[in-house]
Motif scaffolding. Structure first.
Motif, short mmCIF file in Angstrom:
data_model
loop_
_atom_site.label_atom_id
_atom_site.label_comp_id
_atom_site.label_asym_id
_atom_site.label_seq_id
_atom_site.Cartn_x
_atom_site.Cartn_y
_atom_site.Cartn_z
N SER A 101 36.76 46.50 35.44
CA SER A 101 36.88 45.34 36.32
C SER A 101 35.84 44.29 35.98
O SER A 101 34.74 44.28 36.53
N VAL A 102 36.16 43.40 35.05
CA VAL A 102 35.22 42.34 34.66
C VAL A 102 35.91 40.99 34.75
O VAL A 102 37.11 40.87 34.49
N ASN A 160 42.51 36.21 37.76
CA ASN A 160 41.15 36.61 37.36
C ASN A 160 40.15 36.21 38.44
O ASN A 160 39.16 35.55 38.17
N PRO A 198 37.53 41.17 40.52
CA PRO A 198 37.55 42.09 39.37
C PRO A 198 38.39 43.34 39.57
O PRO A 198 39.20 43.69 38.70
N HIS A 228 29.19 47.63 31.04
CA HIS A 228 29.35 46.19 31.28
C HIS A 228 28.54 45.71 32.48
O HIS A 228 28.50 44.52 32.77
N TYR A 229 27.90 46.64 33.20
CA TYR A 229 27.28 46.30 34.47
C TYR A 229 25.75 46.45 34.42
O TYR A 229 25.18 46.86 33.42
N CYS A 231 41.00 41.69 31.56
CA CYS A 231 41.73 42.92 31.91
C CYS A 231 43.20 42.83 31.51
O CYS A 231 43.72 43.73 30.86
N VAL A 260 39.37 47.66 29.25
CA VAL A 260 38.15 47.14 29.84
C VAL A 260 38.21 47.35 31.35
O VAL A 260 39.30 47.35 31.93
N TYR A 313 41.89 44.46 37.55
CA TYR A 313 42.05 45.73 36.84
C TYR A 313 43.30 46.47 37.33
O TYR A 313 44.09 46.97 36.52
N ASP A 328 36.16 37.96 32.93
CA ASP A 328 35.87 37.36 31.63
C ASP A 328 37.21 36.94 31.02
O ASP A 328 38.27 37.23 31.57
N THR A 366 30.74 51.87 32.49
CA THR A 366 29.73 51.12 33.26
C THR A 366 28.80 50.29 32.38
O THR A 366 27.94 49.59 32.90
#
Length: 308
Positions: free
Chosen positions: A125-126, A185, A188, A232-233, A137, A123, A192, A128, A230
């Motif tokens: 840079s999120v 966390n 982001p 996720h954005y 991540c 995944v 990552y 979550d 991308t």
């Protein structure tokens, strides 16, 4: 004359970008008939292109993914492009430790060989959290693959000589691990980067503990590729990144070449635990080669995912 200079400058810029994007291709023609390959996240991007390349070489290819519909569509495409019917899908969610354990039980029951394990899924840079309350991540990119590899290690040893290839990224160099907060966390991109550094340490320690047991391990930076990370954005961010990726990133097929190289080349066996980019062993930052940190991360990961 001004127009001519403008056209010339644009042409030179285009050629410069093309030169920067060029990548080496795996030239090894080795076949993989009778070999079984497991690729996490093999339904898109570099994972799918790797699956096509290895199926073309005669391997039995299993893609392990979370989304069944996308995976089955990818299986059909891989079969069509590779002209191989020996491609199948198994469901796993790397953000859920129970799912990983169930997947490994099923795999060990059904599959008698595992010659190449490719830890490709990841995944971006999120901010979550996984179902087990790990940062997304770190939980998926490192801990999920850590548990998966450990549970499948007996089959890898039985199938020796076998290989474990874990995809990482050159962005590892922008962060160091903090053992007081492995579950970091906050920012982001930094999250990552730490997960990608963890992939490198994981590869080094895996190579150490399997030395002499017929299993070798490699960390691979595929380059910056035109994948669908991308998704996720936001729409505007995706649109901007599509332009940037078109100009500066390489196609997924080119990104898969170093993975394929580490899967088939006999030359890489002398570099177990090494970091590869552009189909060759590449040097790391000094702190990324610390065997003490690699061992400490392995032991911490064992506690986190409850591997005895």
């Amino acid at each position: 004359m001004y127009l001519l200079y403008t056209i010339l400058a644009a042409l030179l810029s285009f050629l410069g970008i093309k030169w920067m994007k060029r990548r080496r291709y795996c030239m090894d023609v080795k076949r993989l008939d009778g070999k079984t390959v497991l690729i996490t996240g093999g339904n898109s991007g570099v994972g799918k292109e790797t699956a096509v390349a290895l199926a073309l070489r005669g391997a039995r290819v299993i893609i392990a993914c979370r989304d069944e519909d996308r995976a089955r569509k990818a299986v059909r495409e891989i079969k069509n492009r590779s002209h191989s019917m020996n491609v199948l899908f198994m469901e796993v969610d790397l953000a859920n430790m129970r799912s990983i354990r169930e997947f490994c039980k099923s795999f060990l029951r059904k599959e008698k060989r595992l010659d190449i394990l490719i830890n490709n899924a990841g995944v971006p840079s999120v901010l979550d959290w996984t179902d087990d309350n790990f940062s997304m991540c770190f939980g998926v990119n490192h801990l999920g693959h850590f548990l998966l590899t450990n549970l499948l290690l007996p089959r890898l040893k039985e199938s020796a000589p076998s290989r474990v290839i874990t995809l990482t990224c050159s962005s590892y160099k922008y962060q160091k691990l903090d053992f007081q907060d492995l579950n970091y966390n906050l920012f982001p991109f930094f999250t990552y980067c730490r997960s990608k550094l963890a992939n490198i340490y994981f590869t080094q320690e895996l190579a150490r503990i399997t030395e002499g047991k017929g299993v070798t391990a490699y960390a691979v930076h595929p380059g910056y590729v035109q994948s669908n990370w991308t998704c996720h954005y936001s729409f505007l961010y995706r649109l901007l990144m599509k332009v940037i990726m078109f100009m500066f990133f390489v196609p997924c097929e080119a990104g898969a070449q170093t993975v394929v190289h580490c899967a088939v080349s006999d030359e890489v066996s002398a570099h177990s635990g090494g970091y590869f980019s552009d189909c060759k062993a590449t040097s790391l930052k000094p702190y990324a080669k610390d065997s003490g940190v690699a061992r400490k991360l392995w032991e911490a990961s064992e506690r986190l995912v409850k591997v005895p």
